[in-house]
Write an enzyme that holds these catalytic residues in place. Structure first.
Site, PDB file in Angstrom:
ATOM      1  N   SER B 135       0.827  -1.207   0.000  1.00  0.00           N
ATOM      2  CA  SER B 135       0.000   0.000   0.000  1.00  0.00           C
ATOM      3  C   SER B 135       0.860   1.256   0.000  1.00  0.00           C
ATOM      4  O   SER B 135       0.476   2.283  -0.548  1.00  0.00           O
ATOM      5  CB  SER B 135      -0.943  -0.003   1.201  1.00  0.00           C
ATOM      6  OG  SER B 135      -0.216  -0.075   2.409  1.00  0.00           O
ATOM      7  N   LYS B 186      -0.959   4.881  12.044  1.00  0.00           N
ATOM      8  CA  LYS B 186       0.272   4.355  12.625  1.00  0.00           C
ATOM      9  C   LYS B 186       1.340   5.454  12.619  1.00  0.00           C
ATOM     10  O   LYS B 186       1.499   6.171  11.631  1.00  0.00           O
ATOM     11  CB  LYS B 186       0.757   3.169  11.786  1.00  0.00           C
ATOM     12  CG  LYS B 186       1.771   2.294  12.478  1.00  0.00           C
ATOM     13  CD  LYS B 186       2.008   1.035  11.655  1.00  0.00           C
ATOM     14  CE  LYS B 186       3.132   0.202  12.265  1.00  0.00           C
ATOM     15  NZ  LYS B 186       3.459  -0.943  11.417  1.00  0.00           N
ATOM     16  N   HIS B 190       5.159   4.934   6.666  1.00  0.00           N
ATOM     17  CA  HIS B 190       4.082   4.543   5.755  1.00  0.00           C
ATOM     18  C   HIS B 190       2.831   5.362   6.057  1.00  0.00           C
ATOM     19  O   HIS B 190       2.102   5.779   5.157  1.00  0.00           O
ATOM     20  CB  HIS B 190       3.763   3.050   5.879  1.00  0.00           C
ATOM     21  CG  HIS B 190       4.874   2.164   5.409  1.00  0.00           C
ATOM     22  ND1 HIS B 190       4.704   0.851   5.078  1.00  0.00           N
ATOM     23  CD2 HIS B 190       6.192   2.415   5.208  1.00  0.00           C
ATOM     24  CE1 HIS B 190       5.862   0.318   4.710  1.00  0.00           C
ATOM     25  NE2 HIS B 190       6.770   1.257   4.790  1.00  0.00           N
ATOM     26  N   TYR B 245      18.557   6.908   5.660  1.00  0.00           N
ATOM     27  CA  TYR B 245      17.937   6.481   4.402  1.00  0.00           C
ATOM     28  C   TYR B 245      16.424   6.641   4.479  1.00  0.00           C
ATOM     29  O   TYR B 245      15.783   7.121   3.540  1.00  0.00           O
ATOM     30  CB  TYR B 245      18.303   5.032   4.082  1.00  0.00           C
ATOM     31  CG  TYR B 245      17.636   4.507   2.828  1.00  0.00           C
ATOM     32  CD1 TYR B 245      18.086   4.894   1.573  1.00  0.00           C
ATOM     33  CD2 TYR B 245      16.540   3.644   2.911  1.00  0.00           C
ATOM     34  CE1 TYR B 245      17.464   4.429   0.414  1.00  0.00           C
ATOM     35  CE2 TYR B 245      15.910   3.184   1.759  1.00  0.00           C
ATOM     36  CZ  TYR B 245      16.375   3.577   0.519  1.00  0.00           C
ATOM     37  OH  TYR B 245      15.749   3.121  -0.618  1.00  0.00           O
ATOM     38  N   TYR B 246      15.842   6.231   5.589  1.00  0.00           N
ATOM     39  CA  TYR B 246      14.398   6.372   5.737  1.00  0.00           C
ATOM     40  C   TYR B 246      14.005   7.789   6.146  1.00  0.00           C
ATOM     41  O   TYR B 246      12.903   8.239   5.856  1.00  0.00           O
ATOM     42  CB  TYR B 246      13.835   5.302   6.675  1.00  0.00           C
ATOM     43  CG  TYR B 246      13.665   4.005   5.926  1.00  0.00           C
ATOM     44  CD1 TYR B 246      12.561   3.799   5.109  1.00  0.00           C
ATOM     45  CD2 TYR B 246      14.647   3.023   5.951  1.00  0.00           C
ATOM     46  CE1 TYR B 246      12.416   2.638   4.363  1.00  0.00           C
ATOM     47  CE2 TYR B 246      14.519   1.856   5.201  1.00  0.00           C
ATOM     48  CZ  TYR B 246      13.395   1.673   4.406  1.00  0.00           C
ATOM     49  OH  TYR B 246      13.261   0.530   3.653  1.00  0.00           O
ATOM     50  N   ARG B 248      15.203  10.463   4.817  1.00  0.00           N
ATOM     51  CA  ARG B 248      14.989  11.222   3.581  1.00  0.00           C
ATOM     52  C   ARG B 248      13.714  10.751   2.903  1.00  0.00           C
ATOM     53  O   ARG B 248      13.006  11.536   2.289  1.00  0.00           O
ATOM     54  CB  ARG B 248      16.223  11.214   2.740  1.00  0.00           C
ATOM     55  CG  ARG B 248      16.665  10.220   1.696  1.00  0.00           C
ATOM     56  CD  ARG B 248      15.813   9.700   0.684  1.00  0.00           C
ATOM     57  NE  ARG B 248      15.702   8.263   0.932  1.00  0.00           N
ATOM     58  CZ  ARG B 248      14.908   7.452   0.292  1.00  0.00           C
ATOM     59  NH1 ARG B 248      14.101   7.886  -0.642  1.00  0.00           N
ATOM     60  NH2 ARG B 248      14.859   6.188   0.598  1.00  0.00           N
ATOM     61  N   HIS B 403      13.586  -1.302  10.704  1.00  0.00           N
ATOM     62  CA  HIS B 403      14.741  -1.184   9.826  1.00  0.00           C
ATOM     63  C   HIS B 403      16.055  -1.045  10.596  1.00  0.00           C
ATOM     64  O   HIS B 403      17.099  -0.776  10.012  1.00  0.00           O
ATOM     65  CB  HIS B 403      14.559  -0.002   8.870  1.00  0.00           C
ATOM     66  CG  HIS B 403      13.506  -0.255   7.837  1.00  0.00           C
ATOM     67  ND1 HIS B 403      13.625  -1.250   6.902  1.00  0.00           N
ATOM     68  CD2 HIS B 403      12.305   0.348   7.602  1.00  0.00           C
ATOM     69  CE1 HIS B 403      12.541  -1.255   6.125  1.00  0.00           C
ATOM     70  NE2 HIS B 403      11.726  -0.303   6.530  1.00  0.00           N
ATOM     71  N   ARG B 428      20.133  -5.745  -0.214  1.00  0.00           N
ATOM     72  CA  ARG B 428      18.978  -5.475  -1.079  1.00  0.00           C
ATOM     73  C   ARG B 428      19.458  -4.933  -2.417  1.00  0.00           C
ATOM     74  O   ARG B 428      20.332  -4.071  -2.450  1.00  0.00           O
ATOM     75  CB  ARG B 428      18.109  -4.424  -0.392  1.00  0.00           C
ATOM     76  CG  ARG B 428      16.909  -4.019  -1.171  1.00  0.00           C
ATOM     77  CD  ARG B 428      16.075  -2.971  -0.443  1.00  0.00           C
ATOM     78  NE  ARG B 428      14.793  -2.859  -1.126  1.00  0.00           N
ATOM     79  CZ  ARG B 428      13.843  -1.975  -0.831  1.00  0.00           C
ATOM     80  NH1 ARG B 428      14.027  -1.131   0.162  1.00  0.00           N
ATOM     81  NH2 ARG B 428      12.719  -1.947  -1.507  1.00  0.00           N
ATOM     82  N   HIS B 454      29.045  -5.048  11.438  1.00  0.00           N
ATOM     83  CA  HIS B 454      29.317  -3.640  11.754  1.00  0.00           C
ATOM     84  C   HIS B 454      30.632  -3.503  12.509  1.00  0.00           C
ATOM     85  O   HIS B 454      31.203  -4.495  12.958  1.00  0.00           O
ATOM     86  CB  HIS B 454      28.165  -3.079  12.588  1.00  0.00           C
ATOM     87  CG  HIS B 454      26.834  -3.216  11.906  1.00  0.00           C
ATOM     88  ND1 HIS B 454      26.086  -4.370  11.991  1.00  0.00           N
ATOM     89  CD2 HIS B 454      26.151  -2.371  11.096  1.00  0.00           C
ATOM     90  CE1 HIS B 454      24.977  -4.218  11.257  1.00  0.00           C
ATOM     91  NE2 HIS B 454      24.994  -3.019  10.702  1.00  0.00           N
ATOM     92  N   GLU B 654      53.314   8.342 -10.515  1.00  0.00           N
ATOM     93  CA  GLU B 654      54.172   7.339  -9.860  1.00  0.00           C
ATOM     94  C   GLU B 654      55.076   7.951  -8.808  1.00  0.00           C
ATOM     95  O   GLU B 654      56.303   7.805  -8.837  1.00  0.00           O
ATOM     96  CB  GLU B 654      54.946   6.521 -10.911  1.00  0.00           C
ATOM     97  CG  GLU B 654      53.985   5.800 -11.863  1.00  0.00           C
ATOM     98  CD  GLU B 654      54.630   4.728 -12.732  1.00  0.00           C
ATOM     99  OE1 GLU B 654      55.840   4.496 -12.606  1.00  0.00           O
ATOM    100  OE2 GLU B 654      53.894   4.106 -13.529  1.00  0.00           O
TER     101      GLU B 654
END
Lengths: 703, 703
Positions: B135, B186, B190, B245-246, B248, B403, B428, B454, B654
């Site tokens: 959705s 929620k 989302h 990431y989420y 943004r 996440h 992913r 990590h 070099e």
């Protein structure tokens, strides 16, 4: 050769200083240019900054001690750069402090040079220098230093000039011509550096004897020396047999000494020699790069080397200013973002500023190898603009002497400004002292030179010519065909000597079909043999496998090496899958573009997934990955591969287009000495592709 | 909250179209701007080209069928982009053909939408959409589509507007608020997308009821809805708990809906809400990038994502135009090389053209997590210009919901515009259908989320909180200290819950000492425990190991996994060496710069060399390498590490400088609950470095 009879008459020896890259008569113009033309200004400001930095540091002339990358090695390298920069800075600024630096440091060298025996460290299999661990570095040192001296000459007292000449340059001339006589007379790039150093020093010190030796060899008979080197080291197409990395290295002493000859003895018309060979060699060097500027890394090569390298800054400037002012050379000069602060650099910078540049004209071409142009060659196919170009290279050249790899019919593929099927290049961390003094690592022999490290056929897990360079040097592949039409470019070559009783013929093409935006790579590798063998055709790839026709199940809990020798001992076998019906595909995602490699085999086929790193206790090998088309046993065999370049994924906008491959149903229909026929479909349209090996008029037929 | 009492009085609902990013009153100015300001012109030409391309293609509204990356998925994504582009193109050009496209495609959707049941494919653990497999994608579709409709509105006949409203938008509103009620209410990104879609649709269709629900939640009590999301999803510092990431991704519906609210109900002063929280969130998003534009990839993250992403083009434009015109935002806009063709984009492009940009002001800062700002945070230390910046990040934030990764006290290090000690990000291949429809791979759980993936401590080969997200979500590290003086920047945090009976405290600093050009990373990881354990501290690194204090002998003929679970099963053990005197170093060459990692341990130490890829039958893991400081058994333990950033090697010229490390003799002197003392030398000058955990006034003492 007749024109060289008039050489060396003393009256021709001009004795104005400076007289090589910068000449006295042009000084005023170059000075003015440093204020007028952005690229010359920038290049001058960099030289000046480096010269100013040199002046702030204590002069250090350490007793030679360290190997490549070590402190004394790097110091002496830095010194010649400083000498050159200060020489230029003196000429452009007129400020004597720069000349004084050159004078002082050379006096120090003159005081110490005779005390230095052969260098205490010794580069394996290389004659020692006195300043450096190999004499080659000494020659290079002198090529730069003599230019710096020439530029500071007028400001150095006659007494000190004599001290420097007696204490440094004369012993150097003696060392280079007598102690290093073998190198001086060797037709090899080390010899070229030796010769250029001696010849340029001869001009600057007005010692015609040395100039003559440099041009005609120790014996002055023309059998060795500069002209013999031009004759023998380059092919008719200006290709240097060791490969692009050494071509660009070999080039500098050739062009800079040519420039000196042209200035001091213009009547020799050195740039016209051998049908403008030097211009061809410079242009061929550029044609041996991909659009990202890197040289095709065949044979021993440092992979990050680009045409931004100093040798090609000299080459491009001299080619443009002194040979032919081709406007596409200005494009390269612009990307080099530097010119030599010199007469030639002035012209390049001025013409760039005048807007004369055109995009560099990359060409599809066959670059022939061999001094007569009959020892194989490199087939280079290109499609697309310099911004996004497909480039395919087939290596069918001769062995390339000591730096050659055992990779007859090797295939390299580039696209989208990156490597798709790369060459490993050399196993070497240049200038990193902790890695064997920056020298070639043992893995250069055990891995990088071996056939399996390349994208070509390995028979019975054994390298071409059994990995014997002497044997390999004696023969070369035969070029069967080359064509560069817009919609079908192709190269075909055959190799009969790599394995006794086995004839290998590779025919690779860029074929544009209407239904697809980008040409397909059509690669047909035919093997004819009198005995059954194992045939392995690896493709070292960049990117990540994201799809496959066969379900691949990689080994999960144990990796073992693929073999025991000839490079196989360095490979981990990650997965092995039989290929149903001997045809399938792998999808690779690389730099946000898709590459689907379709393959079909005449014989029973296994797909092996490989990674590099076994038997590498010192962690010297660079991460690399391959898939291998492996035929366990066959006599005659055809590998038919199509590389489909398609689509795009944008991880910033998170969109994907064209991810689905459109090529399908590859079949090998027939194969014989005369002909191979294969078929495939593109968006369900069937094609038949036929190679007629014996018919050059109709070599490839597409229906 | 008082100011929101006056909301939703119908008189406030302006009904001019368009009314969101482009507003009717500014159309003329924006049109003129597309001719005047280069960045707006370029952005407009791109929109126009995309819109023109859309017009040449047949409208396709396929019955939803495919998962992420598949054909119907990509088509519906493309459709909303086309709708938006054509809407803009109609407004700027005035050409009705663009509006007709919007009208026609929406009529097609209106004809079919009600026939579509829930999507036949289902993204694992995600509620289905009707157009897409989850959705969330439907919400995103509507956020873009409603803007396109708003812009084409005036040119669509009232009858067709009614058809579209009845056939498409009203069913969508119902689906989003009733069928998807759980998501709508929620507190989660989302939900934000759902709310923004509903609220914006409410404004455009003049349905205040939906606007009110969007702002105050289904129950209109403010416990859910937009304001509750702003209150709870962001920390006081504008940090979104799932990670950059989420952040943004979450940001776009926040800012675009805020823009709509501000246009339709300026009296609500939404940009002022919660002390200008949205401005903080935008700025924090940018502060969560490295100088190459990539987001710090902590938690689930696609690594190549940069601030060029559309969400931040909107964010930066709105922040600059509607909240605060900070000139360093223009630097980002310039690097984005795009503005939204909109009122905000006009202002950004005009001010850029006026030369108002300043370099983006990256700051060393503690970004606090938690809606009250008391749930740990991210410590970010930076040194150097935006051209060549050292950046060190310590992750001491809360779990970050679904996440989140199990990586308390994880350390990331960047330098020289590249990763030095990276984070793996998510397992992913986004938008690659052949890799599980572009969704998270199983390896995201088995590998990417596990602690050993990590750069932080693993106790007894078991992940933090035993890899249980529910447990991990209940607690967070404590920030002990943060300081950002020029010559000493430091962050210290402690974690007590990851392992029962084990307290881990990491104190990491950028310390500038006079003798060295670049600050040292001083990293002290203390473990206090009531029981003996195995302690593993991995550093995933980029580059190549070129030197080491211990002679490393990698396994030559067999690799086996490092362990059996919690990510260890995915790691090949390449080498294992005991470390004499428990102190040593590794030299890494990365992007032509040297990184010498010096280490000392309180307890007996093994050095393990690792690579990723075991138990990966589908070849889903990306090549990665680590070295691991491994203590087989200890109770209390201190890891003391110094990362020395030095020198340079230039493979084009070099030359190599500064290859020798200057730091030596690391010692752990003492360790207790109150204090850790260590010592080291720089160019033989001794330093003592003392951490006083209980003394915030004198937390770090250097002698």
């Amino acid at each position: 050769m007749a024109l060289f009879c008039l050489m060396l008459s003393p009256s021709l020896m001009a004795q104005e200083h400076p007289g090589i890259m910068l000449t006295k008569k042009n000084i005023e113009a170059v000075r003015k240019g440093t204020l007028t033309y952005p690229l010359l200004k920038k290049s001058w400001l960099k030289v000046k900054a480096d010269a100013d930095k040199a002046l702030t540091e204590t002069i250090e002339v350490p007793t030679p001690k360290d190997a490549g990358g070590g402190a004394t090695h790097e110091q002496h390298k830095k010194n010649y750069t400083n000498i050159l920069n200060c020489g230029i800075a003196y000429q452009i600024s007129g400020d004597k402090k720069y000349a004084a630096y050159v004078e002082n440091i050379l006096l120090k060298y003159a005081a110490d040079y005779n005390k230095w025996p052969l260098h205490p460290k010794r580069k394996e299999n290389h004659p020692a220098g006195r300043i450096f661990w190999q004499s080659l570095n000494d020659f290079v040192w002198q090529v730069y230093t003599i230019q710096g001296y020439d530029m500071a000459y007028d400001a150095i007292s006659p007494k000190n000039r004599e001290t420097i000449t007696k204490g440094l340059f004369e012993p150097i001339l003696k060392f280079f011509t007598i102690d290093c006589k073998d190198t001086f007379d060797k037709i090899h790039n080390h010899g070229t550096w030796d010769i250029a150093a001696v010849g340029m020093t001869g001009y600057v010190l007005n010692k015609p004897e040395y100039v003559e030796k440099a041009i005609k060899g120790s014996a002055k008979d023309g059998k060795t020396g500069y002209l013999a080197q031009i004759d023998q080291l380059f092919s008719t197409d200006g290709y240097y047999t060791e490969g692009p990395y050494y071509q660009r290295y070999a080039l500098l002493p050739f062009v800079i000494f040519a420039k000196a000859i042209n200035n001091f003895q213009p009547g020799l018309k050195i740039f016209e020699y051998r049908d403008q060979l030097l211009a061809k060699a410079i242009n061929t060097s550029l044609q041996l790069t991909y659009t990202d500027g890197t040289f095709f890394p065949i044979n021993d090569a440092i992979k990050s080397k680009t045409y931004e390298t100093a040798e090609l800054v000299y080459g491009v400037d001299i080619a443009y200013a002194d040979i032919k002012a081709a406007p596409d050379l200005l494009d390269i000069a612009e990307k080099q973002d530097e010119v030599v602060v010199s007469d030639a650099g002035l012209k390049v910078a001025a013409d760039l500023q005048a807007g004369k540049a055109k995009p560099f004209a990359y060409r599809s071409q066959l670059i022939k190898d061999g001094s007569k142009g009959n020892e194989g060659g490199l087939g280079i196919l290109r499609y697309g603009s310099n911004d996004d170009q497909q480039a395919l290279l087939i290596k069918a050249a001769s062995q390339g002497m000591g730096h050659g790899h055992f990779d007859r019919l090797n295939l390299l593929y580039y696209d989208n400004n990156t490597e798709i099927f790369p060459d490993y290049g050399a196993a070497r961390f240049i200038n990193i002292e902790s890695k064997k003094g920056g020298d070639y690592l043992p893995e250069n022999k055990t891995w990088a030179k071996q056939t399996v490290a390349h994208n070509t056929l390995v028979v019975d897990q054994t390298s071409h010519s059994n990995g014997n360079p002497g044997v390999a040097q004696q023969n070369y592949p035969e070029i069967l065909y080359f064509k560069s039409d817009k919609n079908l470019q192709a190269v075909s070559a055959t190799e009969r000597q790599a394995y006794p009783g086995v004839q290998m013929t590779r025919t690779s093409a860029l074929l544009k079909v209407d239904a697809l935006k980008k040409p397909l790579v059509i690669d047909i590798f035919q093997v004819l043999s009198d005995q059954p063998h194992q045939y392995d055709l690896p493709f070292w790839y960049k990117g990540h496998i994201i799809a496959s026709s066969e379900k691949i199940s990689a080994f999960t809990d144990r990796l073992i090496p693929l073999g025991t020798k000839d490079g196989y001992q360095h490979i981990w076998l990650n997965a092995e899958q039989p290929v149903a019906q001997n045809t399938g595909y792998l999808g690779i995602l690389n730099n946000k573009r898709f590459y689907t490699v379709h393959f079909a085999s005449e014989s029973k086929l296994n797909l092996k997934i490989l990674s590099l790193g076994a038997n590498d206790p010192d962690l010297s090998l660079i991460e690399s990955k391959a898939f291998m088309l492996s035929v366990p046993e066959a006599q005659n065999q055809v590998f038919f591969n199509i590389v489909e370049t398609h689509g795009n994924t944008n991880t910033i906008s998170e969109t994907t287009t064209g991810a689905t491959a459109m090529v399908s149903e590859l079949r090998v229909i027939s194969s014989s000495k005369e002909q191979v026929r294969v078929s495939f479909k593109v968006k369900n349209k069937p094609y038949t592709y036929q190679i007629n090996y014996k018919n050059k008029e109709n070599f490839i037929k597409l229906n």
